[in-house]
Design a protein around this motif. Structure first.
Motif, PDB file in Angstrom:
ATOM      1  N   THR A   1       0.849  -1.181   0.000  1.00 50.82           N
ATOM      2  CA  THR A   1       0.000   0.000   0.000  1.00 50.82           C
ATOM      3  C   THR A   1       0.886   1.233   0.000  1.00 50.82           C
ATOM      4  O   THR A   1       2.084   1.151   0.287  1.00 50.82           O
ATOM      5  CB  THR A   1      -0.899   0.029   1.255  1.00 50.82           C
ATOM      6  N   SER A   2       0.302   2.376  -0.289  1.00 46.09           N
ATOM      7  CA  SER A   2       1.111   3.606  -0.301  1.00 46.09           C
ATOM      8  C   SER A   2       1.639   3.908   1.093  1.00 46.09           C
ATOM      9  O   SER A   2       2.740   4.431   1.246  1.00 46.09           O
ATOM     10  CB  SER A   2       0.302   4.787  -0.839  1.00 46.09           C
ATOM     11  N   ALA A   3       0.883   3.558   2.147  1.00 46.73           N
ATOM     12  CA  ALA A   3       1.359   3.781   3.523  1.00 46.73           C
ATOM     13  C   ALA A   3       2.573   2.917   3.813  1.00 46.73           C
ATOM     14  O   ALA A   3       3.543   3.366   4.421  1.00 46.73           O
ATOM     15  CB  ALA A   3       0.249   3.491   4.530  1.00 46.73           C
ATOM     16  N   GLU A   4       2.533   1.646   3.367  1.00 46.25           N
ATOM     17  CA  GLU A   4       3.672   0.760   3.579  1.00 46.25           C
ATOM     18  C   GLU A   4       4.895   1.247   2.800  1.00 46.25           C
ATOM     19  O   GLU A   4       6.014   1.191   3.295  1.00 46.25           O
ATOM     20  CB  GLU A   4       3.323  -0.667   3.168  1.00 46.25           C
TER      21      GLU A   4
ATOM     22  N   GLY B   1       8.198   2.476   4.592  1.00 45.46           N
ATOM     23  CA  GLY B   1       9.467   1.851   4.229  1.00 45.46           C
ATOM     24  C   GLY B   1      10.501   2.876   3.813  1.00 45.46           C
ATOM     25  O   GLY B   1      11.667   2.796   4.207  1.00 45.46           O
ATOM     26  N   ALA B   2      10.085   3.857   3.038  1.00 43.62           N
ATOM     27  CA  ALA B   2      11.007   4.909   2.588  1.00 43.62           C
ATOM     28  C   ALA B   2      11.459   5.759   3.766  1.00 43.62           C
ATOM     29  O   ALA B   2      12.633   6.127   3.868  1.00 43.62           O
ATOM     30  CB  ALA B   2      10.341   5.787   1.533  1.00 43.62           C
ATOM     31  N   LEU B   3      10.534   6.054   4.679  1.00 45.40           N
ATOM     32  CA  LEU B   3      10.882   6.849   5.854  1.00 45.40           C
ATOM     33  C   LEU B   3      11.842   6.087   6.755  1.00 45.40           C
ATOM     34  O   LEU B   3      12.828   6.640   7.250  1.00 45.40           O
ATOM     35  CB  LEU B   3       9.621   7.234   6.624  1.00 45.40           C
ATOM     36  N   LEU B   4      11.574   4.785   6.940  1.00 46.23           N
ATOM     37  CA  LEU B   4      12.463   3.956   7.745  1.00 46.23           C
ATOM     38  C   LEU B   4      13.851   3.892   7.109  1.00 46.23           C
ATOM     39  O   LEU B   4      14.867   3.964   7.795  1.00 46.23           O
ATOM     40  CB  LEU B   4      11.876   2.559   7.908  1.00 46.23           C
ATOM     41  N   GLU B   5      13.896   3.804   5.784  1.00 41.76           N
ATOM     42  CA  GLU B   5      15.180   3.769   5.072  1.00 41.76           C
ATOM     43  C   GLU B   5      15.951   5.077   5.280  1.00 41.76           C
ATOM     44  O   GLU B   5      17.157   5.064   5.531  1.00 41.76           O
ATOM     45  CB  GLU B   5      14.939   3.525   3.587  1.00 41.76           C
ATOM     46  N   ARG B   6      15.256   6.208   5.202  1.00 41.84           N
ATOM     47  CA  ARG B   6      15.920   7.502   5.425  1.00 41.84           C
ATOM     48  C   ARG B   6      16.414   7.624   6.866  1.00 41.84           C
ATOM     49  O   ARG B   6      17.509   8.135   7.102  1.00 41.84           O
ATOM     50  CB  ARG B   6      14.969   8.655   5.099  1.00 41.84           C
TER      51      ARG B   6
ATOM     52  N   THR C   1      12.492  15.331  11.875  1.00 44.45           N
ATOM     53  CA  THR C   1      12.956  15.237  10.497  1.00 44.45           C
ATOM     54  C   THR C   1      14.299  14.506  10.484  1.00 44.45           C
ATOM     55  O   THR C   1      15.269  14.989  11.063  1.00 44.45           O
ATOM     56  CB  THR C   1      13.123  16.642   9.874  1.00 44.45           C
ATOM     57  N   PRO C   2      14.340  13.324   9.856  1.00 44.61           N
ATOM     58  CA  PRO C   2      15.547  12.503   9.905  1.00 44.61           C
ATOM     59  C   PRO C   2      16.825  13.200   9.477  1.00 44.61           C
ATOM     60  O   PRO C   2      17.883  12.907   9.985  1.00 44.61           O
ATOM     61  CB  PRO C   2      15.233  11.339   8.964  1.00 44.61           C
ATOM     62  N   SER C   3      16.742  14.148   8.564  1.00 46.47           N
ATOM     63  CA  SER C   3      17.977  14.774   8.079  1.00 46.47           C
ATOM     64  C   SER C   3      18.518  15.823   9.039  1.00 46.47           C
ATOM     65  O   SER C   3      19.665  16.214   8.933  1.00 46.47           O
ATOM     66  CB  SER C   3      17.738  15.402   6.706  1.00 46.47           C
TER      67      SER C   3
END
Length: 133
Positions: A4-7, A11-16, A58-60
């Motif tokens: 899903t778009s949430a997953e 996933g992208a947020l966890l990767e960042r 914000t991860p960055s």
């Protein structure tokens, strides 16, 4: 399996956040611990862990607070194996005290990750990057 778009977003947020954790490492021990946590994945998926590390912002731009984890290991909502893994990873970063006997609490997958992290800690990135241990 369709995500899903949430997953996909999670996933992208966890990767960042994982990338930010690795980039913030200031020592070989922190780098080994960060790589181990990113590879393990399930521990960093807990909001409580991300909050203790300071990665919910914000991860960055957030500052990673390794020491924020050790005193809260039992309040993070982790199971016994995850707690043992986290404590072993933190010990590589020079935080906390745990005996090496904690590896007996790890399953095969997490044990392999810890062994690769130890190889990375010793400077052996070739062994850490995929040679089967």
């Amino acid at each position: 399996m369709t995500l899903t778009s949430a997953e996909t977003t999670d996933g992208a947020l966890l990767e960042r956040r994982g990338k930010r954790l690795i980039e913030s490492a200031t020592s070989a021990g922190e780098r080994a611990a960060a790589h181990a946590l990113v590879e393990e994945e399930t521990i960093l998926s807990h909001r409580s862990v991300l909050g203790a590390l300071g990665l919910l912002e914000t991860p960055s731009s957030s500052e990673v607070r390794w020491e924020g984890l050790m005193g809260r290991v039992y309040t993070l909502g982790l199971d016994n194996e995850q707690r043992a893994f986290l404590a072993l990873a933190l010990s590589m970063a020079g935080i906390g005290q745990i005996t090496l006997a904690a590896v007996t609490d790890l399953g095969e997958r997490r044990l392999a990750i810890i062994l690769r992290a130890v190889a990375r800690l010793t400077g052996n990135d070739t062994l850490a990057m995929g040679t089967r241990i």
